[in-house]
Design a protein around this motif. Structure first.
Motif, mmCIF file in Angstrom:
data_model
loop_
_atom_site.group_PDB
_atom_site.id
_atom_site.type_symbol
_atom_site.label_atom_id
_atom_site.label_comp_id
_atom_site.label_asym_id
_atom_site.label_seq_id
_atom_site.Cartn_x
_atom_site.Cartn_y
_atom_site.Cartn_z
ATOM 1 N N ASN A 149 37.927 44.469 43.228
ATOM 2 C CA ASN A 149 37.609 43.185 43.811
ATOM 3 C C ASN A 149 36.115 42.688 43.554
ATOM 4 O OD1 ASN A 149 40.332 42.585 44.368
ATOM 5 N ND2 ASN A 149 40.091 42.662 46.405
ATOM 6 N N ARG A 150 35.467 43.774 43.397
ATOM 7 C CA ARG A 150 34.060 43.245 42.979
ATOM 8 C C ARG A 150 33.714 42.418 41.609
ATOM 9 N NH1 ARG A 150 30.302 48.909 44.143
ATOM 10 N NH2 ARG A 150 31.054 49.155 46.331
ATOM 11 N N THR A 152 36.063 40.320 40.829
ATOM 12 C CA THR A 152 36.503 38.886 41.040
ATOM 13 C C THR A 152 35.442 38.309 42.064
ATOM 14 O OG1 THR A 152 38.946 40.310 41.064
ATOM 15 C CG2 THR A 152 38.616 37.854 42.283
ATOM 16 N N TRP A 153 35.067 38.876 42.842
ATOM 17 C CA TRP A 153 33.728 38.121 43.488
ATOM 18 C C TRP A 153 32.672 37.846 42.612
ATOM 19 C CZ3 TRP A 153 33.345 43.025 47.461
ATOM 20 C CH2 TRP A 153 34.586 42.890 48.017
ATOM 21 N N THR A 228 37.042 46.864 51.912
ATOM 22 C CA THR A 228 35.824 46.332 50.774
ATOM 23 C C THR A 228 34.890 47.429 50.373
ATOM 24 O OG1 THR A 228 34.606 45.703 52.699
ATOM 25 C CG2 THR A 228 36.162 43.912 51.732
#
Length: 503
Positions: A149-150, A152-153, A228
């Motif tokens: 997800n990093r 994606t961020w 996270t």
């Protein structure tokens, strides 16, 4: 006719196995009845009298010798079992029973795979090809919430393809669910959660399951997708371990009470192994590499037959980080076997160990003058074997192609496997002085028109010809000389090389 006969024999064999499994009492009384009917032709009474007279003549010394001999044999078997378990992490008797005796007793269903008219060699090669070329789950896959997800961020793009995530959803339903989940409300919710495509819907379902009961699979989903950071994921996996260990112990006691309990125990085993493996990976990510190695070793000893998770590849990467090359060689001695599925991790780690012995002092110019030593020949041949298994890896190790985040599933011998390997092992190759230089010389140093097919290189004898090092006179010093490994090129290509060298 042949297919019909084979089908009839298979059906007859399955009927006999089924009858022996479920009607063993009938078989036992049938044997007793036959013995009773044939007691006169077989002279059973006379034989029993002879045996009883022989036993009466035996002295106590015979029984002492018999007891001592049996004790000696039992002790030797025990010592051998202990040595085999210490070396390979599994019981020899159990391995033989599962691998050889169980198929003979009908434990493995051999259905349509044997209906072809090909030879046994063709069947073995087909099975090996299937095991090497199918899609496998990446044993070093990243955490979705804490790592994927990093990307994606930062970029606003998805790091995983829909096909990859769909395969993961199928894996989760296979490993983390069973037919009896509908009997438990929390497991029933998680069974639906693993089918959800929306990540937020999956996370909400996991929280809903935890409100009902301490559900190990719910903690797994939250650790994988909601956490996270790696520290948060490790905390959730520890909670999952506590819940999963309790379920595993309860199902272990009931696994023989029926097929439903056996399936539930199999699911609980998969859950427990997955949790412990991910906890070891968390420890590796957080820098506690020795702790991670211990956890992986304990897990492989506790569940030696669960090779589907490829935990040994996680162990190899952690041992390379510790620079424990002797331990790496011990793991390779167990898993780098012709009967086991190969991988880029196995082949290239073996090549790295061989290259490490000679790479720090390796010089292409010196090798062109004196030829390759035995150790250098072994290293070059190991690299050739690795490149032959997956030719995509050197471009990533030599940083000719940019690395991206590795997928959750890889295709054996494909580009995805090369990305997954280089993502974690590039640092280990850089740590060994000269290893990448040797890889560069043995891989890129050969022009494509000098690389001959393997069937031409072996010749009629089928043996490996000796290695040869050839340097052309007008080769640019910035380019590595030509390393021919492990085969001589065909004679039609050798002559222009030698003529060019003389000129």
């Amino acid at each position: 006719m042949a297919e019909a006969g084979a089908g009839f024999l298979e059906q007859l064999k399955s009927c006999i196995v089924w009858s022996w499994t479920y009607l063993w009492t009938v078989w036992f009384f049938l044997v007793l009845f036959l013995v009773y009917i044939l007691r006169v032709p077989l002279r059973i009474n006379d034989n029993l009298s002879t045996v009883s007279m022989f036993l009466n003549t035996l002295t106590p010394k015979f029984y002492v010798a018999l007891t001592g001999t049996s004790s000696l044999i039992s002790g030797l078997i025990l010592i051998f079992e202990w040595w085999y378990f210490r070396k390979y992490g599994t019981s020899f008797i159990e391995q033989v029973s599962v691998s050889h005796l169980r198929p003979l007793l009908g434990g493995v269903d051999n259905n349509s795979s044997n209906n072809s008219n090909s030879s046994n060699g063709d069947s073995d090669s087909n099975r090996q090809s299937v095991s090497e070329c199918k899609v496998w789950r990446n044993p070093l896959n990243l955490f979705r919430g804490a790592e994927y997800n990093r990307y994606t961020w930062v970029t606003g793009r998805e790091p995983l393809t829909y096909y990859d995530m769909n395969l993961s959803a199928q894996d989760h339903q296979t490993f983390f669910t069973c037919d009896s989940d509908h009997l438990r409300p929390a497991d029933a919710i998680m069974q639906k959660a693993w089918r959800e495509r929306n990540p937020q819907a999956r996370i909400s379902a996991a929280h809903e399951a935890l409100e009902i009961n301490e559900c190990a699979t719910a903690y797994i989903l939250l650790a994988e997708e909601e956490a996270t950071t790696i520290a948060e994921a490790e905390k959730l996996f520890k909670q999952a371990l506590k819940a999963g260990d309790g379920c595993y112990r309860r199902s272990q006691q009931l696994q023989h009470h029926g097929s439903q309990y056996e399936a539930q125990h199999r699911r609980d085993t998969n859950v427990l192994v997955y949790i412990k493996r991910r906890l070891a990976m968390c420890a590796r990510r957080l820098g506690r590499t020795r702790e991670a190695v211990k956890m992986m070793r304990d897990l492989m000893k506790e569940f030696p037959l669960l090779s589907m998770f490829n935990i040994h590849e996680n162990l190899l990467e952690a041992l390379l980080e510790l620079q424990a090359y002797a331990d790496v060689q011990a793991v390779l001695a167990k898993y780098d076997d012709i009967s086991l599925p190969k991988s880029a991790t196995i082949c290239y780690t073996a090549a790295l160990l061989k290259a490490r012995a000679v790479s720090d002092k390796f010089s292409p110019e010196a090798a062109s003058r004196r030829g390759l030593s035995t150790a250098e020949m072994n290293a070059v041949e190991a690299i050739h074997r690795a490149v032959e298994f997956n030719p995509h890896v050197p471009k990533y190790l030599l940083e000719m192609k940019s690395l991206i985040l590795p997928p959750e599933h890889i295709l054996k011998r494909g580009d995805s496997e090369a990305i997954a390997y280089a993502f974690f092992h590039l640092a280990h190759w850089k740590r060994v002085e000269g290893a990448l230089n040797l890889l560069h010389c043995t891989w890129e140093g050969i022009p494509q028109h000098f690389v001959c097919p393997l069937e031409l290189c072996y010749g009629e004898s089928g043996k490996h010809p000796p290695l040869q090092f050839v340097a052309s006179a007008d080769t640019d010093l910035r380019e590595p000389p030509i390393l021919h490994f492990p085969h001589h090129p065909p004679s039609l290509l050798c002559q222009p090389l030698m003529d060019r060298k003389k000129a």
